[in-house]
Design an enzyme around this catalytic site. Structure first.
Site, PDB file in Angstrom:
ATOM      1  N   CYS A 334      30.098  33.938  44.220  1.00  0.00           N
ATOM      2  CA  CYS A 334      31.015  34.854  43.527  1.00  0.00           C
ATOM      3  C   CYS A 334      30.344  36.085  42.915  1.00  0.00           C
ATOM      4  O   CYS A 334      30.780  37.216  43.189  1.00  0.00           O
ATOM      5  CB  CYS A 334      31.790  34.119  42.430  1.00  0.00           C
ATOM      6  SG  CYS A 334      32.088  32.378  42.698  1.00  0.00           S
ATOM      7  N   ARG A 363      22.567  23.634  44.378  1.00  0.00           N
ATOM      8  CA  ARG A 363      23.041  23.025  43.131  1.00  0.00           C
ATOM      9  C   ARG A 363      22.233  21.762  42.861  1.00  0.00           C
ATOM     10  O   ARG A 363      22.046  20.946  43.763  1.00  0.00           O
ATOM     11  CB  ARG A 363      24.531  22.682  43.218  1.00  0.00           C
ATOM     12  CG  ARG A 363      25.414  23.895  43.449  1.00  0.00           C
ATOM     13  CD  ARG A 363      26.884  23.541  43.529  1.00  0.00           C
ATOM     14  NE  ARG A 363      27.689  24.715  43.841  1.00  0.00           N
ATOM     15  CZ  ARG A 363      29.024  24.704  43.987  1.00  0.00           C
ATOM     16  NH1 ARG A 363      29.684  23.567  43.844  1.00  0.00           N
ATOM     17  NH2 ARG A 363      29.670  25.815  44.273  1.00  0.00           N
ATOM     18  N   GLN A 381      28.583  27.470  51.915  1.00  0.00           N
ATOM     19  CA  GLN A 381      29.958  27.563  51.426  1.00  0.00           C
ATOM     20  C   GLN A 381      30.677  28.683  52.175  1.00  0.00           C
ATOM     21  O   GLN A 381      30.181  29.814  52.242  1.00  0.00           O
ATOM     22  CB  GLN A 381      29.945  27.848  49.922  1.00  0.00           C
ATOM     23  CG  GLN A 381      31.257  27.571  49.231  1.00  0.00           C
ATOM     24  CD  GLN A 381      31.083  27.553  47.720  1.00  0.00           C
ATOM     25  OE1 GLN A 381      30.314  28.339  47.171  1.00  0.00           O
ATOM     26  NE2 GLN A 381      31.774  26.675  47.044  1.00  0.00           N
ATOM     27  N   ASP A 383      32.799  30.917  51.719  1.00  0.00           N
ATOM     28  CA  ASP A 383      33.418  31.580  50.584  1.00  0.00           C
ATOM     29  C   ASP A 383      34.127  32.865  50.985  1.00  0.00           C
ATOM     30  O   ASP A 383      33.684  33.564  51.899  1.00  0.00           O
ATOM     31  CB  ASP A 383      32.322  31.940  49.578  1.00  0.00           C
ATOM     32  CG  ASP A 383      32.570  31.340  48.215  1.00  0.00           C
ATOM     33  OD1 ASP A 383      33.674  30.830  47.996  1.00  0.00           O
ATOM     34  OD2 ASP A 383      31.659  31.390  47.379  1.00  0.00           O
ATOM     35  N   HIS A 385      36.279  36.185  48.727  1.00  0.00           N
ATOM     36  CA  HIS A 385      36.857  36.710  47.490  1.00  0.00           C
ATOM     37  C   HIS A 385      37.761  37.871  47.857  1.00  0.00           C
ATOM     38  O   HIS A 385      37.339  38.802  48.552  1.00  0.00           O
ATOM     39  CB  HIS A 385      35.748  37.132  46.526  1.00  0.00           C
ATOM     40  CG  HIS A 385      34.959  35.970  46.024  1.00  0.00           C
ATOM     41  ND1 HIS A 385      33.857  35.483  46.687  1.00  0.00           N
ATOM     42  CD2 HIS A 385      35.155  35.158  44.954  1.00  0.00           C
ATOM     43  CE1 HIS A 385      33.383  34.433  46.043  1.00  0.00           C
ATOM     44  NE2 HIS A 385      34.148  34.209  44.995  1.00  0.00           N
ATOM     45  N   LYS A 464      43.272  26.639  39.718  1.00  0.00           N
ATOM     46  CA  LYS A 464      43.071  26.600  41.161  1.00  0.00           C
ATOM     47  C   LYS A 464      44.069  25.677  41.847  1.00  0.00           C
ATOM     48  O   LYS A 464      44.638  24.768  41.244  1.00  0.00           O
ATOM     49  CB  LYS A 464      41.647  26.149  41.485  1.00  0.00           C
ATOM     50  CG  LYS A 464      41.280  24.781  40.924  1.00  0.00           C
ATOM     51  CD  LYS A 464      39.854  24.391  41.296  1.00  0.00           C
ATOM     52  CE  LYS A 464      39.493  23.003  40.748  1.00  0.00           C
ATOM     53  NZ  LYS A 464      38.220  22.498  41.285  1.00  0.00           N
ATOM     54  N   HIS A 510      39.474  33.568  44.570  1.00  0.00           N
ATOM     55  CA  HIS A 510      38.377  32.861  45.244  1.00  0.00           C
ATOM     56  C   HIS A 510      39.007  31.922  46.278  1.00  0.00           C
ATOM     57  O   HIS A 510      40.005  31.259  45.982  1.00  0.00           O
ATOM     58  CB  HIS A 510      37.575  32.007  44.257  1.00  0.00           C
ATOM     59  CG  HIS A 510      37.040  32.759  43.075  1.00  0.00           C
ATOM     60  ND1 HIS A 510      35.687  32.903  42.842  1.00  0.00           N
ATOM     61  CD2 HIS A 510      37.665  33.396  42.042  1.00  0.00           C
ATOM     62  CE1 HIS A 510      35.505  33.582  41.719  1.00  0.00           C
ATOM     63  NE2 HIS A 510      36.690  33.895  41.213  1.00  0.00           N
TER      64      HIS A 510
END
Length: 635
Positions: A334, A363, A381, A383, A385, A464, A510
């Site tokens: 992000c 992580r 990921q 991802d 945005h 979310k 997201h």
């Protein structure tokens, strides 16, 4: 004196005071009386013989409900504890706790004998005897002194009693000679327990503290019907056969090493699957106007302080020093995408701006939590945005829901939806959170989608929508997510120039579909049992020449297939034909071509299909057309 009972449908009925839940069930129907196992009075679970003394909302609990199954399994845990005490001696067994868990229950016990898997059969047999005795399960309220006297020989129960608040109502449940400290509720008698199975034995520290004594934990499961238990045991056995760690090794998909705990190594076959998944999503994103980017793996600590990750997520992050400056490996993509957006000025006409990335993140997970590809320390990921104007929020979320559904449909996944709301460690104003939650709820309601509320489980920066896919073994996995964020635009001072030529604040959505590519591959491996569909299979066609005489023809066929974009392998080993065909089956190859004299002379291929066997012979052109059609349609 009479009382008024309000039933779940809103209807009201009058009963004499001290009417029990069982009597209420009987007054409604004989069928409900037969199936009732407990009640819920003003939201509190109670036993069937609970007496009502004032007006209340009442729901009769049956076994086909989540509460009913929980009570059923809790009673089975007591049944198991009673059987263990009978076998090993009442005074030789001290009981810890015996809660219900997902798909079953366990009980922690302190006894001199070491329980083995073979002993579980003996315990089950004793449990069956107690079921046949149909002992009433009776609740009794006791004062603290009585409770301590009842359990004077059991240090674990005495400790639990000591930790209870002074004003706590202490209850015990008794069935025959067995008595246990418990809040309840329970089934009315042991005879109501029909189907159960003790699964395993493990060690567990008392109250999860390694400073305490190690107890023996017996796991079990229970179902109202024998057929349900048999189906559950079948699915467990299927899950064992389909374990992605086992199949990943057999099929050459991925590996792990002590040199990088929790960090998977993709082998050639696994890399093919990963690339196919990425290209599949990448193509759909291209047609949905996403721009793909790549952001650094490591960024300055101050960025993570700005984003809020430092305050809310630093314990899960990896840090390093470079030129006396502290950096962090990114746990999420992000913040990098916020910087990409901020790199240029934007007009209201450009929005929505959709930025996507297959970004590798790190992580820190505890070593005990690592689980093959399902729980790792680094993963990719998928991802994205999306930067939108406030008036675009609902249409954009609607489009993302359709996008996610389109992808899951290809894999045959049904899914459920969950709306997760503000967590305790959230950042930002209550007003913005309410606005964000309302926006998500309106989209789901307008689309007439079923969903459940998951209170307090949102991301720290916004609520979310989570998507839980259901695999072929009926297991649920949370993968896709849509998160609505009013916080990051404020934190990063994002803006666009509006129609009025003034600066305005965008809203960030997201979005992830696979969630973690690694985890999704683990899920797919188990979902398909390693038998990937043709478009995903690392080797789509295995060519087996009957003997070395037909190797040249096999290599020509291989070249034609490769030119058509089909992944193919030729088995050139000096092994028996039957052995090579069986091995191709074990490797779950979708198609096998067996080539011998007949095929060479006629310029044909003999085709075998996984799960169907021999399909006969056909021209290579026809077979290539058939394969390409299946691959393109992602059958």
């Amino acid at each position: 004196m009479s009382i008024v009972v309000t039933l779940p449908d809103g209807s009201k009925k009058e009963y004499p005071a001290q009417t029990t839940i069982m009597q209420i069930a009987e007054s409604i129907s004989s069928g409900l009386k037969k199936n009732a196992v407990a009640g819920k009075v003003n939201g509190k679970l109670v036993d069937l013989n609970w007496e009502l003394r004032e007006d209340a909302e009442v729901n009769v609990i049956t076994l086909d409900s989540e509460d009913g199954l929980h009570i059923y399994r809790h009673s089975t845990a007591h049944l198991m504890a009673q059987a263990v005490k009978r076998i090993y001696g009442h005074n030789s067994v001290n009981l810890g706790v015996g809660p219900v868990i997902e798909d079953g229950f366990y009980y922690d016990m302190d006894l001199n004998n070491s329980i083995t898997v073979d002993d579980l059969i003996v315990i089950e047999q004793e449990m069956q005897k107690i079921v046949q005795e149909d002992l009433p399960i009776v609740r009794r309220e006791v004062n603290r002194k009585e409770a301590e006297q009842i359990f004077h020989d059991d240090p674990y129960k005495r400790e639990l009693i000591h930790d209870l608040p002074e004003d706590e109502v202490i209850t015990v449940y008794q069935q025959g000679e067995f008595i246990d400290l418990c809040r309840g509720p329970h089934l009315p008698s042991t005879g109501r327990i029909k189907a159960f199975k003790l699964m395993s034995v493990a060690g567990a520290y008392w109250r999860g503290n390694s400073d305490n004594k190690m107890l023996q934990r017996i796991y079990g499961t229970a179902f109202p019907k024998k057929s349900q238990l048999e189906e559950h045991l079948f699915l467990l056995e299927e899950a064992r056969k389909r374990d992605h760690r086992k199949l990943g090794k057999e099929l050459g998909l991925f590996m792990f090493s002590e040199e990088a705990p929790g960090m998977p190594f993709f082998l050639p076959n696994g890399m093919i699957i990963r690339n196919e998944l990425e290209q599949f999503a990448r193509k759909l994103q291209f047609h949905s106007d996403y721009d793909e980017v790549r952001t650094p793996l490591m960024m300055n600590k101050r960025l993570w302080e700005m984003s809020g990750h430092w305050d809310h997520y630093k314990d899960n992050m990896y840090f390093t020093q470079v030129d006396e400056t502290e950096y962090a490996l990114k746990p999420m993509n992000c913040p990098g995408h916020m910087l990409v957006y901020k790199n240029t000025l934007h007009s209201y006409r450009e929005l929505p701006i959709r930025i996507s990335e297959f970004g590798q993140v790190h992580r820190h997970e505890f070593s005990g939590a690592l689980n093959g590809m399902m729980r790792v320390r680094t993963f990719c990921q998928d991802d994205a945005h999306i930067f939108v104007r406030p008036d675009q929020i609902e249409d954009e979320i609607k489009g993302i829901i359709e996008f996610i559904g389109q992808i899951y449909q290809v894999f045959g996944f049904d899914y459920s939806i969950e709306l997760s709301t503000r967590p305790e460690d959230s950042m930002g104003s209550e007003e913005l959170w309410e606005r964000a939650e309302l926006s998500l709820k309106q989209v789901l309601d307008q689309q007439q989608l079923e969903y459940r509320i998951n209170e307090g489980d949102g991301a720290f920066y916004g609520p979310k929508i989570d998507f839980h896919i259901l695999d072929s073994l009926k297991r649920s996995w949370q993968c896709g997510t849509i998160q609505l964020d009013f916080q990051f635009p404020e934190k990063f001072d994002l803006s666009y120039i509006g129609e009025d030529n003034l600066k305005h604040r965008p809203v960030v959505i997201h979005r992830a579909v696979f969630g973690s590519i690694e985890r999704f591959i683990g899920i797919l491996t188990e979902h398909y049992g390693g038998a990937f569909p043709l478009w995903l299979a690392p080797v789509q066609v295995k060519i087996i020449p009957v003997s070395d005489h037909y190797l040249d023809y096999s290599l020509k066929v291989k070249k034609r297939l490769e030119q058509a974009g089909i992944r193919v392998d030729v088995d050139v080993r000096n092994e028996k034909l039957g052995y090579k065909i069986r091995e191709a089956g074990l490797l779950k190859t979708p198609y096998t071509f067996v080539l011998g004299e007949k095929e060479v002379n006629s310029n044909l291929v003999a085709v075998r299909k996984r799960g169907e066997g021999d399909l006969g012979t056909d021209s290579l052109n026809n077979v290539i057309d058939m394969l390409k059609l299946q691959i393109d349609s992602k059958e």
